[in-house]
Design an enzyme around this catalytic site. Structure first.
Site, PDB file in Angstrom:
ATOM      1  N   CYS A 104       0.514  -0.999   0.308  1.00  0.00           N
ATOM      2  CA  CYS A 104       0.400  -0.218   0.203  1.00  0.00           C
ATOM      3  C   CYS A 104       0.396   0.905  -0.174  1.00  0.00           C
ATOM      4  O   CYS A 104       2.071   1.266   0.224  1.00  0.00           O
ATOM      5  CB  CYS A 104      -0.306   0.587   1.029  1.00  0.00           C
ATOM      6  N   HIS A 146      -8.865  -3.128  -2.389  1.00  0.00           N
ATOM      7  CA  HIS A 146      -8.071  -2.699  -1.523  1.00  0.00           C
ATOM      8  C   HIS A 146      -8.560  -1.428  -1.399  1.00  0.00           C
ATOM      9  O   HIS A 146      -8.686  -0.479  -0.688  1.00  0.00           O
ATOM     10  CB  HIS A 146      -6.276  -3.268  -2.035  1.00  0.00           C
ATOM     11  N   GLU A 147      -9.132  -1.085  -2.961  1.00  0.00           N
ATOM     12  CA  GLU A 147      -9.469   0.092  -3.056  1.00  0.00           C
ATOM     13  C   GLU A 147     -10.312   0.445  -2.163  1.00  0.00           C
ATOM     14  O   GLU A 147     -10.770   1.272  -1.732  1.00  0.00           O
ATOM     15  CB  GLU A 147      -8.843   0.809  -4.303  1.00  0.00           C
ATOM     16  N   HIS A 150     -10.026   0.787   0.927  1.00  0.00           N
ATOM     17  CA  HIS A 150      -9.379   2.469   1.692  1.00  0.00           C
ATOM     18  C   HIS A 150     -10.604   3.387   1.587  1.00  0.00           C
ATOM     19  O   HIS A 150     -11.126   3.980   3.045  1.00  0.00           O
ATOM     20  CB  HIS A 150      -8.909   3.016   0.388  1.00  0.00           C
TER      21      HIS A 150
END
Length: 179
Positions: A104, A146-147, A150
């Site tokens: 990351c 993953h995004e 976030h």
């Protein structure tokens, strides 16, 4: 984004938000204004992602608590996926669960074996407000998940358990960028 332009060429590189910053720990706000400021943010996200040599970047990673991310990421067949999503929703995450190395830009230089599904579907909008659906497999599915994490206020370290988590947290504590 401007028609025909290479993403990020008109953007400015912004400082990255690092692990420990409150903006990374809270869910991001829905985008309601699809105007020029959003287009500028998307350009800046691309410029910052490329400068940091990443494959994806969420708005809160540059300190903007908005539901936007960009990506330039290959899948497992080395097919390049390039784009952005505004107000994304992870509508599918299924298939085989694979533990693979994940890093990351908000935890620079570190990575850990993280479990993710090998298929993901994200729905959202383009910078101009057009609906978009993105299908990802393999590494690209990992990037999409993953995004989306976030934008919900989570980093991949929260998905790592046991000894892998302890090792990652020791590495974070020793990192030169850690507060």
């Amino acid at each position: 984004m401007r028609n025909g332009s290479i993403p990020g060429t008109h953007g400015r590189v912004r400082p990255l938000t690092l692990l420990g910053s409150p903006v990374l720990q809270a869910p991001c706000e829905q985008v309601t204004d699809f105007g020029p400021e959003l287009a500028t943010l998307v350009d800046d996200l691309f410029a910052t992602m490329y400068a940091a040599q990443g494959v994806g970047l969420a708005a809160n990673q540059v300190g903007e608590s908005l539901r936007v991310f960009v990506y330039d990421c290959p899948d497992d067949e080395d097919v390049r996926h390039l784009g952005h999503v505004v107000n994304p929703r992870l509508v599918e995450a299924d298939g085989v669960v694979i533990r693979g190395p994940e890093g990351c830009l908000s935890l620079p230089g570190l990575e850990a074996g993280t479990e993710r599904y090998d298929h993901a579907v994200v729905e959202g909008f383009t910078v101009t407000g057009e609906p978009v659906t993105i299908h990802g497999t393999g590494f690209f599915a990992r990037c999409l998940q993953h995004e989306c994490d976030h934008l919900e206020g989570r980093v991949y370290a929260e998905r790592v358990g046991g000894w892998r988590h302890r090792r990652l947290m020791r590495q974070v504590a020793r990192a030169s960028w850690h507060r």
